[in-house]
Enzyme design. Sequence first.
Site, mmCIF file in Angstrom:
data_model
loop_
_atom_site.group_PDB
_atom_site.id
_atom_site.type_symbol
_atom_site.label_atom_id
_atom_site.label_comp_id
_atom_site.label_asym_id
_atom_site.label_seq_id
_atom_site.Cartn_x
_atom_site.Cartn_y
_atom_site.Cartn_z
ATOM 1 N N CYS A 1 43.314 43.240 37.400
ATOM 2 C CA CYS A 1 42.739 42.317 36.424
ATOM 3 C C CYS A 1 41.280 42.687 36.140
ATOM 4 O O CYS A 1 40.607 43.319 36.950
ATOM 5 C CB CYS A 1 42.855 40.884 36.946
ATOM 6 S SG CYS A 1 42.737 39.636 35.650
ATOM 7 N N SER B 1 36.873 38.150 25.143
ATOM 8 C CA SER B 1 37.948 38.905 25.762
ATOM 9 C C SER B 1 38.123 40.219 25.025
ATOM 10 O O SER B 1 37.861 40.318 23.819
ATOM 11 C CB SER B 1 39.253 38.107 25.683
ATOM 12 O OG SER B 1 40.360 38.925 25.930
ATOM 13 N N CYS C 1 47.007 43.190 31.068
ATOM 14 C CA CYS C 1 47.323 43.033 29.647
ATOM 15 C C CYS C 1 47.359 44.338 28.880
ATOM 16 O O CYS C 1 46.567 45.225 29.092
ATOM 17 C CB CYS C 1 46.400 42.078 28.935
ATOM 18 S SG CYS C 1 45.120 41.263 29.745
ATOM 19 N N CYS D 1 48.826 41.071 36.732
ATOM 20 C CA CYS D 1 47.826 42.153 36.745
ATOM 21 C C CYS D 1 47.747 42.838 38.104
ATOM 22 O O CYS D 1 47.532 44.048 38.186
ATOM 23 C CB CYS D 1 46.450 41.605 36.396
ATOM 24 S SG CYS D 1 46.379 40.632 34.885
ATOM 25 N N LYS E 1 37.971 41.995 36.110
ATOM 26 C CA LYS E 1 36.736 42.137 36.891
ATOM 27 C C LYS E 1 36.951 42.912 38.177
ATOM 28 O O LYS E 1 36.000 43.369 38.810
ATOM 29 C CB LYS E 1 36.136 40.759 37.212
ATOM 30 C CG LYS E 1 35.992 39.842 36.012
ATOM 31 C CD LYS E 1 35.330 40.519 34.834
ATOM 32 C CE LYS E 1 35.419 39.685 33.572
ATOM 33 N NZ LYS E 1 36.764 39.455 33.055
#
Length: 557
Positions: A125, A473, A197, A52, A127
Amino acid sequence: MTFDPRHQSRVLLDGADRAAARTYFRAVGFTDEDLARPLVGVAHCWIELTPCNSNHRKLAEKVKEGVRAAGGTPIEFNTISVTDGIAMGTEGMKASLVSRETIADSVELVVRGHLLDGFVGISGCDKTIPGMVMAMARLNLPSLMLYGGSILYGEYRGRRLTVQDVFEAIGAHNAGKIDATELHAIECAACPGDGACGGQFTANTMATAFEMLGVSPMGFNDVPAPDARKEEIAFATGKLAMDLLRGGVPPRKIITKKAIENAIAGVMATGGSTNAVLHLLAVAREAGVKLTIDEFDRISRRTPLLADLKPWGAYTAPEMYAAGGMAVVAKRLLDAGLLHGSELTVTGRTIGDEARAARETPGQKVIRPLASPIAAHGGLAILHGNLAPDGCVAKLAGHTQEVFRGRARVFDREEDAFVAVKGGRIKAGDFIVIRYEGPKGGPGMREMLHVTGALQGAGLGSSVALMTDGRFSGASHGFMVGHVAPEAAVGGPIAALRNGDTIVIDITKRKLEVELTPAELTKRLKTVKRPKPRYTWGALAKYARLVSSASDGAVTG
């Protein structure tokens, strides 16, 4: 009145009294010429743990080149990241949401502590993305956010994969549907390189939402991490940071109530992650904008679902980019009268200008026309009821079922629920309850992808429901309700549930209820024995003491 681009660094560096500060700068290679220019922070989240953020140092170099080319002095620094795909299903996942606050805090402290004039936040990523924008809103210095980009999809036997497919393959393996060799092949193929992702999971949801908010240039975040254009965009980001600085444009001029409504509409139109509710509430709070959880539902009801994206749809984020990206979604919303088109963005143009400039790829199938949406409403709903007096978040994208009535299967930890699914003890008609996983109770409000992936892989995704005071998620899909508030750890009604209780979700009525009388609920709550805190010192214990309800964004400030 002309804005001074060195509005902060003059205080830090100018005059005889600041010689000691300048000598430290000289020690690491800065010159008199460097110190006479505006100081622009380049914050990123590089960490040797995850694809990420693995391109952040490379992107930072290009951002710095852009800052220098535009007459500024870039100063690179980094902060932390906790990678959900790695930590998922373990105690480590409790650190994930906590990291959002630490990222915002650490960036704020570096910029405040060194009187930087502005900054660029590079995120990747989940957060790290809201964390950077929360810091922007707090500091209110000329700044913008650049997302490192989506990973490309993997391929296995003609099927396009994301990390979601690995979690679901685990469930399929545990259910005896695939063998260890096939699981390993999927594991090895799903994530082919740099980037976050690849579906409309939380990272891509927030990256696109922040283009709609206006704090990232439209189209910049859409470009996948491995694409050669990403470095060009990073250079342009550095130059744009200097334009913002010279113009004296602060984030709170961009992060308005209407701009946040645009961001919410973008989330709803793309079937985005439930985590967007937490993160946009948090950003609004940092920017001083009043926003409530029920406003997400109001916007969802009027916003059509347009983008056919994983985890519930057919396509990945790189395919959305190839179709024309988020600008096409913005154009659809503008044409429908659902976008506040006059809101300013960091480019200096309005979001309406950016939408009208959209270039849609002929024949693309990712983003539907307004005349034939996937659904007439957005991808999320806010429910209330006797189990969620302060609200909870349901994901609508990917299923049409309006009502689910099931028997409660109650677990006080995510791991226990996963063991039950893995062991075949969850059956059609069960309503899984996972509690004491909220912001305080977890602490840290873990995501439940390990469980939801196992359910999908076992073929139970359409016959079982799941509710939790934790999170999901962005890769989760199915009949799920999260962020139940108040959470169990503070005496929320979810703490009163017992195995066998009948729980009902009614999407049409926006209700989440247990079929118990108010008197019985009250009686049960008086006898609840809450688990002892799992952490009594350190970062997680401090977070548990400070954090607010999920219905307020789970913020600590």
